[in-house]
Design an enzyme around this catalytic site. Structure first.
Site, PDB file in Angstrom:
ATOM      1  N   THR A  37     -98.217 -43.247 -16.423  1.00  0.00           N
ATOM      2  CA  THR A  37     -97.163 -42.237 -16.336  1.00  0.00           C
ATOM      3  C   THR A  37     -97.775 -40.845 -16.462  1.00  0.00           C
ATOM      4  O   THR A  37     -97.424 -39.920 -15.714  1.00  0.00           O
ATOM      5  CB  THR A  37     -96.098 -42.473 -17.428  1.00  0.00           C
ATOM      6  N   GLY A 103    -101.192 -46.766 -27.244  1.00  0.00           N
ATOM      7  CA  GLY A 103    -102.564 -47.238 -27.316  1.00  0.00           C
ATOM      8  C   GLY A 103    -102.861 -48.416 -26.416  1.00  0.00           C
ATOM      9  O   GLY A 103    -103.938 -49.000 -26.488  1.00  0.00           O
ATOM     10  N   GLY A 105    -103.651 -48.236 -23.539  1.00  0.00           N
ATOM     11  CA  GLY A 105    -104.851 -47.848 -22.784  1.00  0.00           C
ATOM     12  C   GLY A 105    -106.047 -47.603 -23.681  1.00  0.00           C
ATOM     13  O   GLY A 105    -107.127 -47.229 -23.199  1.00  0.00           O
ATOM     14  N   GLU A 111    -104.969 -39.521 -28.767  1.00  0.00           N
ATOM     15  CA  GLU A 111    -103.545 -39.234 -28.525  1.00  0.00           C
ATOM     16  C   GLU A 111    -102.872 -38.744 -29.799  1.00  0.00           C
ATOM     17  O   GLU A 111    -102.061 -37.822 -29.775  1.00  0.00           O
ATOM     18  CB  GLU A 111    -102.842 -40.488 -28.007  1.00  0.00           C
TER      19      GLU A 111
HETATM   20  C1  A5P Z   1    -102.805 -45.021 -23.698  1.00  0.00           C
HETATM   21  O1  A5P Z   1    -103.653 -45.343 -24.721  1.00  0.00           O
HETATM   22  C2  A5P Z   1    -101.387 -45.347 -24.059  1.00  0.00           C
HETATM   23  O2  A5P Z   1    -100.956 -44.855 -25.272  1.00  0.00           O
HETATM   24  C3  A5P Z   1    -100.428 -44.944 -22.962  1.00  0.00           C
HETATM   25  O3  A5P Z   1     -99.857 -43.693 -23.192  1.00  0.00           O
HETATM   26  C4  A5P Z   1     -99.371 -45.960 -22.915  1.00  0.00           C
HETATM   27  O4  A5P Z   1    -100.024 -47.202 -22.847  1.00  0.00           O
HETATM   28  C5  A5P Z   1     -98.434 -45.784 -21.739  1.00  0.00           C
HETATM   29  O5  A5P Z   1     -99.100 -46.086 -20.561  1.00  0.00           O
HETATM   30  P1  A5P Z   1     -98.337 -46.261 -19.190  1.00  0.00           P
HETATM   31  O6  A5P Z   1     -97.741 -44.936 -18.868  1.00  0.00           O
HETATM   32  O7  A5P Z   1     -99.403 -46.683 -18.235  1.00  0.00           O
HETATM   33  O8  A5P Z   1     -97.304 -47.322 -19.373  1.00  0.00           O
END
Ligand code: A5P
Length: 233
Positions: A37, A103, A105, A111
């Site tokens: 996103t 998290g 990702g 973050e």
């Molecule tokens: C990354 O570490 C995450 O915190 C992302 O912000 C979270 O997984 C949302 O990712 P998507 O937008 O790909 O769903």
């Protein structure tokens, strides 16, 4: 890419990312989130920069940093920022109290540092991320590689069952050179803050994917084509 061919959920992410880019104002120091996103937000922000918007940015991950640099967004040295005006980031689950799991990702630590450093923290999600109570999505916990097996044993002794995150048959390594232990909760999580505090008390735990008392605004892309702006909360 022909956007009309995108699945509704991807269109929802794109719309909310683009809407969030409109929140950015001239001269701001902006935090760039991580995930699919946030990628749409970064692209839309880069477009505004090409049209003349003057900002500087800090990224929550190397992945977002590389993307932003490729797209020409001016970046601040990541070791020198103090306060940001606005950070826009995604989430894995958001409950009715605006408590969040992030998290997925693996970027949770950066973050959270940007979330706490930002005057405004805007979360952008598609509507499937909204839940009554957190806990269907595993909660990532960043742990030190040193003594990781012992840290995991301590976590499991306290009832936190989960598994170490793997990538291509190797341990997943975060941008901070740590590992991730993904905790699976058998039931909806009732005391998010209490769990977060308990997890942080275990040495070897560097950060958790629980975010609470942080959201300034939640923007939700719906599958029927709306962007619902909830907040400021
Ligand atoms: C990354 O570490 C995450 O915190 C992302 O912000 C979270 O997984 C949302 O990712 P998507 O937008 O790909 O769903």
């Amino acid at each position: 890419m022909i956007t009309s061919d995108l699945p509704p959920i991807v269109k929802a992410k794109k719309r909310v990312g683009e809407a969030a880019a409109q929140q950015v104002k001239e001269g701001m120091v902006v935090g760039l989130g991580t995930g699919s996103t946030a990628v749409f937000f970064i692209h839309a922000l880069a477009l505004r920069c090409r049209e003349g918007l003057k900002i500087t940015a800090v990224a929550t991950s190397l992945q977002s940093q590389f993307l932003a640099q490729q797209l020409g967004i001016p970046m601040v040295q990541s070791d020198s920022f103090t306060t940001l005006d606005l950070t826009v980031d995604g989430a894995d689950e958001v409950d009715e109290l605006f408590q969040i799991i992030k998290g997925g990702g693996g970027a949770l630590m950066r973050e959270k540092i940007l979330a706490q450093s930002s005057r405004e923290w805007v979360v952008i999600i598609d509507e499937t991320k909204r839940v009554k109570a957190l806990g269907q999505f595993p909660v990532p916990v960043e742990i030190s590689p040193f003594g990781y097996a012992s840290t995991i044993e301590r976590l499991q002794q306290r009832g936190y069952q989960g598994k170490i995150r793997m990538e291509n048959h190797l341990f997943f390594v975060t941008d901070n050179q740590n590992y991730i232990y993904d905790i699976t909760f058998p039931d909806p999580i009732v005391d998010v803050q209490g769990k977060d505090i308990e997890l942080r008390q275990i040495s070897g735990v560097v950060e958790t994917g629980f975010f609470y008392n942080k959201v300034s605004r939640l923007m939700v892309g719906t599958l029927d084509g709306q962007v619902v702006d909830i907040g400021p909360v």
